[in-house]
Design a protein around this motif. Structure first.
Motif, short mmCIF file in Angstrom:
data_model
loop_
_atom_site.label_atom_id
_atom_site.label_comp_id
_atom_site.label_asym_id
_atom_site.label_seq_id
_atom_site.Cartn_x
_atom_site.Cartn_y
_atom_site.Cartn_z
N VAL A 6 -3.93 62.89 89.04
CA VAL A 6 -3.55 61.67 88.75
C VAL A 6 -3.56 61.70 87.22
O VAL A 6 -2.92 60.56 86.67
CB VAL A 6 -4.43 60.56 89.26
CG1 VAL A 6 -4.16 60.27 90.80
CG2 VAL A 6 -5.85 60.44 88.89
N VAL A 7 -4.23 62.75 86.74
CA VAL A 7 -4.16 62.80 85.17
C VAL A 7 -2.79 63.39 84.78
O VAL A 7 -2.44 64.55 85.09
CB VAL A 7 -5.34 63.78 84.61
CG1 VAL A 7 -5.49 64.04 83.11
CG2 VAL A 7 -6.63 63.05 85.10
N THR A 8 -2.27 62.67 83.74
CA THR A 8 -0.93 63.07 83.22
C THR A 8 -0.78 63.55 81.97
O THR A 8 0.04 64.39 81.67
CB THR A 8 0.01 62.01 83.26
OG1 THR A 8 -0.31 60.85 82.31
CG2 THR A 8 0.53 61.26 84.75
N GLU A 9 -1.97 63.54 81.16
CA GLU A 9 -2.02 64.18 79.93
C GLU A 9 -3.93 64.32 79.55
O GLU A 9 -4.59 63.65 80.11
CB GLU A 9 -1.64 63.19 78.77
CG GLU A 9 -2.17 61.89 78.76
CD GLU A 9 -1.67 61.11 77.45
OE1 GLU A 9 -0.48 61.47 76.90
OE2 GLU A 9 -2.26 60.23 76.78
N PHE A 10 -3.87 65.07 78.62
CA PHE A 10 -5.28 65.33 78.13
C PHE A 10 -5.44 64.86 76.73
O PHE A 10 -4.55 65.23 75.88
CB PHE A 10 -5.89 66.84 78.45
CG PHE A 10 -5.53 67.13 79.85
CD1 PHE A 10 -6.82 67.08 80.56
CD2 PHE A 10 -4.69 67.93 80.54
CE1 PHE A 10 -7.02 67.14 81.92
CE2 PHE A 10 -4.56 68.21 81.85
CZ PHE A 10 -5.85 67.98 82.66
N ILE A 11 -6.73 64.72 76.20
CA ILE A 11 -6.93 64.51 74.85
C ILE A 11 -7.70 65.68 74.27
O ILE A 11 -8.89 66.05 74.78
CB ILE A 11 -7.70 63.14 74.70
CG1 ILE A 11 -6.94 61.95 75.39
CG2 ILE A 11 -8.05 63.03 73.27
CD1 ILE A 11 -5.69 61.84 74.73
N LEU A 12 -7.07 66.31 73.20
CA LEU A 12 -8.00 67.57 72.83
C LEU A 12 -8.85 66.95 71.51
O LEU A 12 -8.45 66.50 70.52
CB LEU A 12 -7.02 68.50 72.12
CG LEU A 12 -5.79 69.02 72.85
CD1 LEU A 12 -4.90 69.97 72.19
CD2 LEU A 12 -6.69 69.87 73.93
N LEU A 13 -10.15 67.02 71.88
CA LEU A 13 -11.19 66.67 71.01
C LEU A 13 -11.31 67.56 69.70
O LEU A 13 -11.72 66.90 68.75
CB LEU A 13 -12.53 66.52 71.38
CG LEU A 13 -12.49 65.44 72.97
CD1 LEU A 13 -14.06 65.37 73.30
CD2 LEU A 13 -11.93 64.08 72.39
N GLY A 14 -10.91 68.56 69.78
CA GLY A 14 -10.89 69.65 68.49
C GLY A 14 -12.10 70.32 68.51
O GLY A 14 -12.87 70.43 69.30
N ILE A 15 -12.25 71.20 67.20
CA ILE A 15 -13.48 71.86 67.07
C ILE A 15 -15.00 71.08 67.15
O ILE A 15 -14.88 70.14 65.97
CB ILE A 15 -13.55 72.81 65.89
CG1 ILE A 15 -12.08 73.59 66.15
CG2 ILE A 15 -14.69 73.65 65.76
CD1 ILE A 15 -11.68 74.41 64.73
N PRO A 16 -15.65 71.43 67.83
CA PRO A 16 -17.13 70.66 67.70
C PRO A 16 -17.68 70.30 66.52
O PRO A 16 -17.64 71.61 65.58
CB PRO A 16 -18.04 71.17 68.84
CG PRO A 16 -16.96 71.98 69.63
CD PRO A 16 -15.92 72.26 68.93
N ASP A 173 -13.14 69.04 75.41
CA ASP A 173 -14.09 69.28 74.30
C ASP A 173 -13.53 70.50 73.75
O ASP A 173 -14.53 71.58 73.62
CB ASP A 173 -15.23 68.88 74.88
CG ASP A 173 -16.30 69.45 73.72
OD1 ASP A 173 -16.05 68.72 72.69
OD2 ASP A 173 -17.52 69.47 73.90
N TYR A 174 -12.51 70.54 73.24
CA TYR A 174 -11.92 71.98 72.48
C TYR A 174 -10.86 71.64 71.73
O TYR A 174 -10.38 70.49 71.85
CB TYR A 174 -11.80 72.99 73.67
CG TYR A 174 -12.32 74.33 73.14
CD1 TYR A 174 -13.43 74.73 72.52
CD2 TYR A 174 -11.27 75.33 73.53
CE1 TYR A 174 -13.77 75.93 72.25
CE2 TYR A 174 -11.78 76.78 73.16
CZ TYR A 174 -12.89 76.95 72.32
OH TYR A 174 -13.10 78.18 72.33
N TYR A 175 -10.30 72.86 71.29
CA TYR A 175 -8.96 72.14 70.24
C TYR A 175 -7.66 72.86 71.02
O TYR A 175 -6.80 72.82 70.50
CB TYR A 175 -9.18 72.92 69.09
CG TYR A 175 -9.28 74.49 69.12
CD1 TYR A 175 -7.85 75.25 68.65
CD2 TYR A 175 -10.38 75.36 68.97
CE1 TYR A 175 -7.94 76.76 68.62
CE2 TYR A 175 -10.23 76.63 69.09
CZ TYR A 175 -9.13 77.32 68.79
OH TYR A 175 -9.06 78.59 68.71
N PHE A 176 -7.95 73.49 72.40
CA PHE A 176 -6.85 73.83 72.95
C PHE A 176 -7.30 73.95 74.43
O PHE A 176 -8.45 73.84 74.98
CB PHE A 176 -6.06 74.96 72.55
CG PHE A 176 -6.68 76.48 72.93
CD1 PHE A 176 -6.17 77.09 74.10
CD2 PHE A 176 -7.63 76.77 72.26
CE1 PHE A 176 -6.69 78.43 74.31
CE2 PHE A 176 -8.29 77.97 72.47
CZ PHE A 176 -7.86 78.84 73.75
#
Length: 298
Positions: A6-16, A173-176
Motif C-alpha cells: 500500500v506504500v506508494t512512495e518512500f522518504i529518503l532520510l539521507g546520510i545519518p 534510513d539512507y540516501y538512496f
C-alpha cells in the motif's frame, strides 16, 4: 513484478548524523559529480579520437568510463535535489529503478574488471597470440557479456527485494534505495531473503575477485620470468592502474555488504566514496599511470 504494497512512495532520510550540513554536502557532492562526469567524458573522447588507443584494453576502459558516468547518476541527482532543500520523497517505481540500476551498473563494473584482468593476462603471458585471442569479436562478446550478466544479477536482486509487501513505515534510513535498508521496511519475515541476498551479493564479487586473483597470479609469475629490469617495469606499469582501480572498487563492497553487523553511518560514508569518489578517481588513475595517454596529451 508483484506489488502487494500500500506504500506508494518512500522518504529518503539521507546520510545519518549529517543534520545542518546540507549546504556543505551539496557543494561537496556536486563538485565530485561534476569532476566525475568531466573526467570520464575526457577519457571517452581521448579513446574515440585516437586510433592508437583503439585496442581491447582501451575498449574495456571506454566501457568502464561509461559505467562511471552513469553509476553516480543513479543516486546523486536525487541526493543533490533534497540537499538543496527540495522534497525527500521518491516514488515506489523510482525506488525500484534506483535499486535495479545501482546493482546493474555495479555488477557490470565487477564483471568488467574481471575481463580487464583477463585482457592483461593474455597481453603479458601470451603476447604473440594476443591479437588472435583478443579479436574484435571476442572483445565485443566480452563487453556485451558484462552488461548481460549484470542485468541478470540486478533483476534477481530487485525482484527478490520488491516481491515483499511494503505496507507500513516508508522512511528509508539512507540516501538512496538499497537492499539492506529496504528489507527493514518490509511487512514480512525477511530472514530467508536476507540470507539469499547476502549469498548472492557476496558470491558474485567473490567469484570475480578469485578470477582476477588467478589472472594476476599468472601475470606476476610471468613478469618475474622477464630478465631485464626495464621489461619487468614496463609489464608492471600496464597493470598497476588496473590493480589500483580494483582495490578502490572492492574495498567498499566488502565493507558495505559482507559485514555481519551493519553501521548506517559507516555504510553511508563508504557508499558515498564508492558512488562518487571512486568513479572520479578512475580517470586520474588510468591517465596518470598510463604512458600512452600521456603521449596523446603531448
Amino acid at each position: 513484478m508483484r506489488n502487494a504494497s500500500v506504500v506508494t512512495e518512500f522518504i529518503l532520510l539521507g546520510i545519518p548524523h549529517t543534520e545542518d550540513l546540507e549546504a556543505m554536502l551539496f557543494v561537496l557532492f556536486l563538485s565530485f559529480y561534476i569532476f566525475t562526469f568531466m573526467g570520464n567524458l575526457l577519457i571517452l573522447l581521448a579513446i574515440v579520437s585516437s586510433t592508437r588507443l583503439h585496442t581491447p584494453m582501451y575498449l574495456f576502459l571506454c566501457k568502464l568510463s561509461v559505467c562511471d558516468i552513469f553509476f553516480p547518476s543513479v543516486s546523486s541527482p536525487k541526493m543533490l535535489f533534497y540537499l538543496s532543500g527540495s522534497s525527500r520523497a521518491i516514488s515506489y517505481a523510482g525506488c525500484v529503478s534506483q535499486l535495479f540500476f545501482y546493482h546493474f551498473l555495479g555488477c557490470t563494473e565487477c564483471f568488467l574488471y574481471t575481463v580487464m584482468a583477463y585482457d592483461r593476462f593474455v597481453a603479458i603471458c601470451y603476447p604473440l597470440r594476443y591479437t588472435i585471442i583478443m579479436s574484435h569479436r571476442v572483445c565485443g562478446v566480452l563487453a556485451m557479456g558484462t552488461s548481460l550478466f549484470g542485468c541478470i544479477q540486478a533483476t534477481f536482486l530487485t525482484t527478490l527485494t520488491f516481491q515483499l509487501p511494503y505496507c507500513g513505515p516508508n522512511e528509508v534510513d539512507y540516501y538512496f534505495c538499497d537492499i539492506p535498508v529496504m528489507l527493514k521496511l518490509a511487512c514480512a519475515d525477511t530472514s530467508a531473503l536476507e540470507m539469499v541476498g547476502f549469498i548472492s551479493v557476496g558470491l558474485m564479487p567473490l567469484s570475480c575477485f578469485l578470477l582476477i586473483l588467478t589472472s594476476y597470479s599468472r601475470i606476476v609469475y610471468s613478469i618475474l620470468q622477464i630478465r631485464s629490469a626495464e621489461g619487468r617495469r614496463h609489464a608492471f606499469s600496464t597493470c598497476s592502474a588496473h590493480l589500483t582501480a580494483i582495490l578502490l572498487f572492492y574495498m567498499p563492497v566488502v565493507l558495505i555488504y559482507l559485514r555481519p553487523t551493519p553501521s548506517p553511518w559507516l555504510d553511508a560514508t563508504v557508499q558515498v566514496l564508492n558512488n562518487l569518489v571512486t568513479p572520479m578517481l578512475n580517470p586520474l588513475i588510468y591517465s596518470l599511470r598510463n604512458k600512452e595517454f600521456q603521449r596523446e596529451k603531448l
